[in-house]
Design a protein around this motif. Structure first.
Motif, PDB file in Angstrom:
ATOM      1  N   ALA A 105       0.814  -1.203   0.000  1.00 57.65           N
ATOM      2  CA  ALA A 105       0.000   0.000   0.000  1.00 57.65           C
ATOM      3  C   ALA A 105       0.854   1.262   0.000  1.00 57.65           C
ATOM      4  CB  ALA A 105      -0.944   0.011   1.190  1.00 57.65           C
ATOM      5  N   SER A 106       2.045   1.179   0.518  1.00 57.09           N
ATOM      6  CA  SER A 106       2.937   2.328   0.482  1.00 57.09           C
ATOM      7  C   SER A 106       4.351   1.855   0.279  1.00 57.09           C
ATOM      8  CB  SER A 106       2.814   3.116   1.787  1.00 57.09           C
ATOM      9  OG  SER A 106       3.380   2.374   2.840  1.00 57.09           O
ATOM     10  N   SER A 107       5.141   2.706  -0.320  1.00 59.31           N
ATOM     11  CA  SER A 107       6.531   2.331  -0.540  1.00 59.31           C
ATOM     12  C   SER A 107       7.404   2.816   0.600  1.00 59.31           C
ATOM     13  CB  SER A 107       7.014   2.880  -1.882  1.00 59.31           C
ATOM     14  OG  SER A 107       6.872   4.284  -1.898  1.00 59.31           O
ATOM     15  N   VAL A 112      12.214  -2.523  -1.673  1.00 58.95           N
ATOM     16  CA  VAL A 112      12.232  -2.209  -3.103  1.00 58.95           C
ATOM     17  C   VAL A 112      11.085  -2.902  -3.815  1.00 58.95           C
ATOM     18  CG1 VAL A 112      13.622  -2.398  -5.195  1.00 58.95           C
ATOM     19  CG2 VAL A 112      14.725  -1.890  -3.017  1.00 58.95           C
ATOM     20  N   GLU A 113      10.784  -4.116  -3.385  1.00 60.08           N
ATOM     21  CA  GLU A 113       9.718  -4.899  -4.021  1.00 60.08           C
ATOM     22  C   GLU A 113       8.357  -4.206  -3.874  1.00 60.08           C
ATOM     23  OE1 GLU A 113       8.975  -7.844  -6.550  1.00 60.08           O
ATOM     24  OE2 GLU A 113      10.930  -7.414  -5.702  1.00 60.08           O
ATOM     25  N   THR A 118       3.878  -1.078  -6.194  1.00 61.92           N
ATOM     26  CA  THR A 118       3.090   0.153  -6.147  1.00 61.92           C
ATOM     27  C   THR A 118       3.222   0.932  -7.449  1.00 61.92           C
ATOM     28  OG1 THR A 118       3.360   0.261  -3.758  1.00 61.92           O
ATOM     29  CG2 THR A 118       2.709   2.286  -4.862  1.00 61.92           C
ATOM     30  N   ALA A 119       4.433   1.015  -7.967  1.00 61.88           N
ATOM     31  CA  ALA A 119       4.655   1.722  -9.236  1.00 61.88           C
ATOM     32  C   ALA A 119       3.964   1.010 -10.395  1.00 61.88           C
ATOM     33  CB  ALA A 119       6.156   1.840  -9.510  1.00 61.88           C
ATOM     34  N   ALA A 120       4.029  -0.322 -10.390  1.00 64.35           N
ATOM     35  CA  ALA A 120       3.370  -1.086 -11.460  1.00 64.35           C
ATOM     36  C   ALA A 120       1.856  -0.914 -11.383  1.00 64.35           C
ATOM     37  CB  ALA A 120       3.749  -2.563 -11.361  1.00 64.35           C
ATOM     38  N   LEU A 121       1.295  -0.929 -10.185  1.00 61.20           N
ATOM     39  CA  LEU A 121      -0.152  -0.714 -10.028  1.00 61.20           C
ATOM     40  C   LEU A 121      -0.547   0.677 -10.518  1.00 61.20           C
ATOM     41  CD1 LEU A 121      -0.978  -2.350  -6.572  1.00 61.20           C
ATOM     42  CD2 LEU A 121      -1.925  -2.989  -8.784  1.00 61.20           C
ATOM     43  N   ALA A 122       0.310   1.657 -10.270  1.00 66.77           N
ATOM     44  CA  ALA A 122       0.011   3.023 -10.704  1.00 66.77           C
ATOM     45  C   ALA A 122      -0.014   3.139 -12.225  1.00 66.77           C
ATOM     46  CB  ALA A 122       1.030   3.986 -10.113  1.00 66.77           C
ATOM     47  N   ILE A 131      -9.347  -4.177  -9.215  1.00 67.52           N
ATOM     48  CA  ILE A 131      -9.648  -5.598  -9.050  1.00 67.52           C
ATOM     49  C   ILE A 131      -8.461  -6.328  -8.420  1.00 67.52           C
ATOM     50  CG2 ILE A 131      -8.941  -6.459 -11.321  1.00 67.52           C
ATOM     51  CD1 ILE A 131     -11.581  -8.142 -11.248  1.00 67.52           C
ATOM     52  N   LEU A 132      -7.243  -5.913  -8.748  1.00 72.95           N
ATOM     53  CA  LEU A 132      -6.071  -6.537  -8.130  1.00 72.95           C
ATOM     54  C   LEU A 132      -5.982  -6.217  -6.645  1.00 72.95           C
ATOM     55  CD1 LEU A 132      -3.481  -5.983 -10.977  1.00 72.95           C
ATOM     56  CD2 LEU A 132      -4.296  -8.189 -10.124  1.00 72.95           C
ATOM     57  N   ARG A 133      -6.279  -4.993  -6.281  1.00 72.49           N
ATOM     58  CA  ARG A 133      -6.266  -4.632  -4.847  1.00 72.49           C
ATOM     59  C   ARG A 133      -7.341  -5.400  -4.081  1.00 72.49           C
ATOM     60  NH1 ARG A 133      -5.526   0.924  -6.970  1.00 72.49           N
ATOM     61  NH2 ARG A 133      -3.324   1.396  -6.691  1.00 72.49           N
TER      62      ARG A 133
END
Length: 192
Positions: A105-107, A112-113, A118-122, A131-133
């Motif tokens: 939910a937060s970086s 790093v993972e 998070t970046a990929a979801l954005a 739907i993934l969340r």
């Protein structure tokens, strides 16, 4: 005849109607739903009976069961709407404590993972990310996703599968951008 006589007559007719229909209607409802919903629907049914007392036929039981069936349908529709609304609210604005419990939910947790996810979801479309969340963070199954999103279970499973594939592609892009070599399952070395 005064208004009180009319009210007294209506009250007497209603008491007779209640004695006649309440137990059979209760049994009918208990076979179709949980006890709490059945009790609520009995109340709604008796309210309709009171309001339409002049329209009640001589054989009141079948009429009362039809009214109960319609009241039960209304209660079930209302429950489905309530569940969908809760799901949408949670998807749009998750509770703070639930967002804090999710590692991706937060970086700010230093991994790093988590930052990569998070970046990929954005980078995904809003519907794919949602739907993934719901699947990963809220641990919803395909039928539950279907209820939240207002679609069929099959459509939810298909959308989830496609969203996972898109997330995988986004994650692979971020790995490629860092200079790592991705493994191709169809490479020459794998075929030997």
């Amino acid at each position: 005849m005064t208004d009180t006589d009319t009210d007294a007559e209506r009250g007497k007719r209603m008491r007779k109607l209640v004695e006649l229909v309440v137990d059979p209607v209760r049994r009918y409802l208990y076979r179709r739903t949980d006890a709490a919903t059945a009790d609520d629907v009995i109340g709604d049914t008796l309210l309709v009976c009171w309001r339409r007392l002049d329209e009640v036929p001589d054989d009141a039981l079948p009429w009362a069961i039809v009214v109960a069936r319609q009241c039960l349908s209304n209660a079930q529709r209302a429950e489905r709407r309530r569940i969908r609304l809760i799901g949408r609210i949670i998807a749009i604005d998750p509770p703070l404590d639930a967002a804090d419990e999710n590692p991706a939910a937060s970086s700010g947790d230093g991994t790093v993972e988590a930052a990569r996810v998070t970046a990929a979801l954005a980078c995904l479309r809003r519907n794919d990310a949602e739907i993934l969340r719901l699947w990963a963070w809220d641990e919803l199954t395909s039928p539950q996703l279907a209820v939240v999103l207002g679609i069929s279970a099959n459509a939810a499973a298909i959308r989830l599968h496609r969203a996972k594939a898109r997330l995988k592609q986004e994650l692979l892009k971020s790995v490629s951008a860092t200079g790592h070599i991705t493994y191709d399952e169809g490479s020459e070395n794998a075929r030997r």
